[in-house]
Design a protein around this motif. Structure first.
Motif, PDB file in Angstrom:
ATOM      1  N   SER A  22      -8.701  -0.301  -0.439  1.00 24.03           N
ATOM      2  CA  SER A  22      -7.819   0.788  -0.269  1.00 24.03           C
ATOM      3  C   SER A  22      -8.794   1.938   0.544  1.00 24.03           C
ATOM      4  CB  SER A  22      -7.238   1.382  -1.675  1.00 24.03           C
ATOM      5  OG  SER A  22      -6.472   0.702  -2.268  1.00 24.03           O
ATOM      6  N   SER A  23      -8.043   2.712   1.276  1.00 20.59           N
ATOM      7  CA  SER A  23      -9.013   3.480   2.017  1.00 20.59           C
ATOM      8  C   SER A  23      -8.970   4.887   1.272  1.00 20.59           C
ATOM      9  CB  SER A  23      -8.076   3.801   3.233  1.00 20.59           C
ATOM     10  OG  SER A  23      -9.072   4.466   4.230  1.00 20.59           O
ATOM     11  N   ASN A  24      -9.834   4.791   0.142  1.00 13.74           N
ATOM     12  CA  ASN A  24     -10.005   6.098  -0.558  1.00 13.74           C
ATOM     13  C   ASN A  24     -11.534   5.943  -1.199  1.00 13.74           C
ATOM     14  OD1 ASN A  24      -9.870   4.400  -3.145  1.00 13.74           O
ATOM     15  ND2 ASN A  24      -7.366   4.502  -2.940  1.00 13.74           N
ATOM     16  N   ARG A  68      -9.568   7.012   7.924  1.00 15.25           N
ATOM     17  CA  ARG A  68      -8.506   6.980   7.052  1.00 15.25           C
ATOM     18  C   ARG A  68      -7.148   7.095   7.901  1.00 15.25           C
ATOM     19  NH1 ARG A  68      -4.975   9.417   3.479  1.00 15.25           N
ATOM     20  NH2 ARG A  68      -4.747   7.966   1.692  1.00 15.25           N
ATOM     21  N   VAL A  69      -6.253   6.189   7.773  1.00 15.56           N
ATOM     22  CA  VAL A  69      -4.892   6.374   8.172  1.00 15.56           C
ATOM     23  C   VAL A  69      -3.934   6.149   6.954  1.00 15.56           C
ATOM     24  CG1 VAL A  69      -2.824   5.542   9.526  1.00 15.56           C
ATOM     25  CG2 VAL A  69      -5.421   5.829  10.574  1.00 15.56           C
ATOM     26  N   PRO A  70      -3.337   7.113   6.516  1.00 16.51           N
ATOM     27  CA  PRO A  70      -2.200   6.982   5.346  1.00 16.51           C
ATOM     28  C   PRO A  70      -1.638   5.329   5.210  1.00 16.51           C
ATOM     29  CG  PRO A  70      -2.053   8.807   6.039  1.00 16.51           C
ATOM     30  CD  PRO A  70      -2.924   8.444   6.985  1.00 16.51           C
ATOM     31  N   GLY A  71      -1.702   4.801   4.154  1.00 21.27           N
ATOM     32  CA  GLY A  71      -0.905   3.412   4.034  1.00 21.27           C
ATOM     33  C   GLY A  71      -1.651   2.030   4.728  1.00 21.27           C
ATOM     34  N   ARG A  72      -3.059   2.590   5.378  1.00 24.71           N
ATOM     35  CA  ARG A  72      -3.794   1.466   5.920  1.00 24.71           C
ATOM     36  C   ARG A  72      -4.933   1.310   5.136  1.00 24.71           C
ATOM     37  NH1 ARG A  72      -2.208   0.071  11.231  1.00 24.71           N
ATOM     38  NH2 ARG A  72      -0.150   0.302  11.486  1.00 24.71           N
ATOM     39  N   ASP A  73      -5.352   0.098   4.868  1.00 24.36           N
ATOM     40  CA  ASP A  73      -6.702  -0.256   4.170  1.00 24.36           C
ATOM     41  C   ASP A  73      -7.738  -0.290   5.182  1.00 24.36           C
ATOM     42  OD1 ASP A  73      -5.218  -0.464   1.930  1.00 24.36           O
ATOM     43  OD2 ASP A  73      -4.890  -2.754   1.963  1.00 24.36           O
ATOM     44  N   PHE A  74      -9.092  -0.292   4.779  1.00 28.33           N
ATOM     45  CA  PHE A  74     -10.055  -0.771   5.433  1.00 28.33           C
ATOM     46  C   PHE A  74     -10.576  -2.175   5.148  1.00 28.33           C
ATOM     47  CE2 PHE A  74     -12.406   1.073   1.941  1.00 28.33           C
ATOM     48  CZ  PHE A  74     -13.586   0.219   1.841  1.00 28.33           C
ATOM     49  N   GLU A  75     -11.424  -2.791   6.147  1.00 33.71           N
ATOM     50  CA  GLU A  75     -12.011  -4.022   5.771  1.00 33.71           C
ATOM     51  C   GLU A  75     -13.533  -4.266   5.790  1.00 33.71           C
ATOM     52  OE1 GLU A  75     -10.362  -7.695   7.494  1.00 33.71           O
ATOM     53  OE2 GLU A  75     -11.894  -7.623   8.625  1.00 33.71           O
TER      54      GLU A  75
END
Length: 154
Positions: A21-23, A69-76
């Motif tokens: 999750s991108s947080n 961060r883009v809302p609704g998108r994860d990072f890898e």
């Protein structure tokens, strides 16, 4: 046509890849899970390589959730361990990808030191100091990957 007579040694390249999750919680989890994975590959906790990897993973994932961060998108997070020989243990590649290609960080040799008193701006300086090599790479679909490599020595 004859096959080459020189025997090649078997090489097992280990790869770990996971989305988070991108947080800030996702960034902390990525660091912990990444260190656990390195330990299972024989890079023990609290070793120099593990400590350097922890700092690099922490900085790159923090940047991904702060600036990429883009809302609704994860990072890898992707870790790759290529074994070496008797001289070196191999190479550890750390890659963190996010979906904001337009928000590109400076690359090696382009980083400016932050002004005295600034609360941020030191993350890539840490990556630059610890990594043997690093780069910012475009990726498809839209986004970018920041890649850092550590040469693992005995």
């Amino acid at each position: 046509m004859e096959a080459p007579t020189k025997a090649q040694t078997d090489v097992t390249v280990r790869v770990f890849r996971r989305q988070f999750s991108s947080n800030p919680r996702g960034a902390r989890l990525a660091r912990r899970v990444g260190l656990y994975q390195l330990h299972t590959w024989g890079i023990p906790y609290l070793s120099d390589a593990s400590e350097s990897a922890a700092l690099i993973i922490g900085e790159l994932t923090a940047n991904a959730v702060t600036h990429g961060r883009v809302p609704g998108r994860d990072f890898e997070l992707r870790l790759t361990h290529t074994p070496g020989d008797r001289e070196i243990l191999g190479v550890l590649r750390i890659e963190v990808s996010d979906t904001r290609g337009e928000c590109r960080p400076p690359g090696p040799g382009e980083i400016a030191a932050p002004a005295d008193g600034d609360d941020s701006g030191r993350g890539l300086l840490i990556v630059d100091a610890l990594a043997d090599r690093w780069a910012v790479i475009d990726r498809e679909p839209p986004g970018k990957t920041v890649r850092a490599e550590l040469d693992l020595l005995y």
